[in-house]
Design a protein around this motif. Structure first.
Motif, mmCIF file in Angstrom:
data_model
loop_
_atom_site.group_PDB
_atom_site.id
_atom_site.type_symbol
_atom_site.label_atom_id
_atom_site.label_comp_id
_atom_site.label_asym_id
_atom_site.label_seq_id
_atom_site.Cartn_x
_atom_site.Cartn_y
_atom_site.Cartn_z
ATOM 1 N N HIS A 22 0.688 -1.057 -0.001
ATOM 2 C CA HIS A 22 0.193 -0.109 -0.002
ATOM 3 C C HIS A 22 0.862 1.311 -0.030
ATOM 4 N N GLY A 25 2.419 2.138 -3.318
ATOM 5 C CA GLY A 25 1.356 2.541 -4.109
ATOM 6 C C GLY A 25 0.919 1.329 -5.137
ATOM 7 N N ALA A 26 1.165 0.348 -4.665
ATOM 8 C CA ALA A 26 0.579 -0.976 -5.562
ATOM 9 C C ALA A 26 -1.065 -1.009 -5.502
ATOM 10 N N PRO A 27 -1.543 -1.422 -6.585
ATOM 11 C CA PRO A 27 -2.964 -1.349 -6.525
ATOM 12 C C PRO A 27 -3.299 -2.473 -5.638
ATOM 13 N N PRO A 28 -4.752 -2.308 -4.831
ATOM 14 C CA PRO A 28 -5.268 -3.237 -4.038
ATOM 15 C C PRO A 28 -5.383 -4.735 -4.780
ATOM 16 N N PRO A 29 -4.526 -5.814 -3.926
ATOM 17 C CA PRO A 29 -4.359 -7.049 -4.475
ATOM 18 C C PRO A 29 -5.707 -7.694 -3.887
ATOM 19 N N PHE A 49 -2.359 -9.767 -8.377
ATOM 20 C CA PHE A 49 -2.519 -8.664 -9.319
ATOM 21 C C PHE A 49 -2.759 -8.728 -10.796
ATOM 22 N N VAL A 119 3.866 -4.881 -12.041
ATOM 23 C CA VAL A 119 2.483 -4.241 -11.371
ATOM 24 C C VAL A 119 3.011 -2.700 -11.163
ATOM 25 N N ARG A 122 2.587 3.357 -7.557
ATOM 26 C CA ARG A 122 2.494 4.986 -7.341
ATOM 27 C C ARG A 122 2.607 5.113 -6.010
ATOM 28 N N ARG A 124 2.415 6.721 -2.489
ATOM 29 C CA ARG A 124 1.017 7.622 -1.715
ATOM 30 C C ARG A 124 1.597 8.622 -1.236
#
Length: 125
Positions: A22, A25-29, A49, A119, A122, A124
């Motif tokens: 998180h 900045g990884a997307p929610p897995p 992902f 993956v 970004r 945060r």
């Protein structure tokens, strides 16, 4: 914090890994996602992902005989490789990455593993 909590992490290391992902900045897995083939359950994966999978390897998995069911560490590694091949053969998994507590703690190695998996990260704010 309560909204971020999940009952799907199987241990503290996976929870810390999820926080690190998180923060990177990884997307929610997807958590503990099951993949099936003609024989049944091919495997349940820690973090998913899309078609990329991240597995958190705790030290207990390879070092403690009680967890390994009396198997030698080499047998555990061999079984894990067979599991990965089976997951890939489902066609639903195209990449598998592995991380451990050091990767999570230091963050940069975890970020590189995620980039290797394709993956996007970004930061945060």
């Amino acid at each position: 914090m309560v909204a971020f909590a999940s009952p799907w992490s199987e241990n503290g290391g996976e929870s810390l890994c999820r926080i690190a992902l998180h923060e990177l900045g990884a997307p929610p897995p997807g958590l503990q996602v099951e993949f099936h083939d003609a024989q049944g359950l091919a495997g349940r994966c820690d973090f998913v992902f899309g078609s990329s999978v991240l597995e958190f390897d705790g030290k207990v998995k390879y070092d403690h005989e009680a967890v390994r069911g009396g198997l030698a560490p080499s047998a555990v590694v061999k079984a894990e490789k067979a599991r990965e091949r089976r997951l890939m053969r489902t066609g639903q998994v195209t990449r598998i990455g592995r991380c451990d507590a050091d990767d999570v703690r230091e963050r940069a190695p975890l970020a590189q593993i995620m980039r290797d998996l394709g993956v996007p990260l970004r930061r945060r704010s």
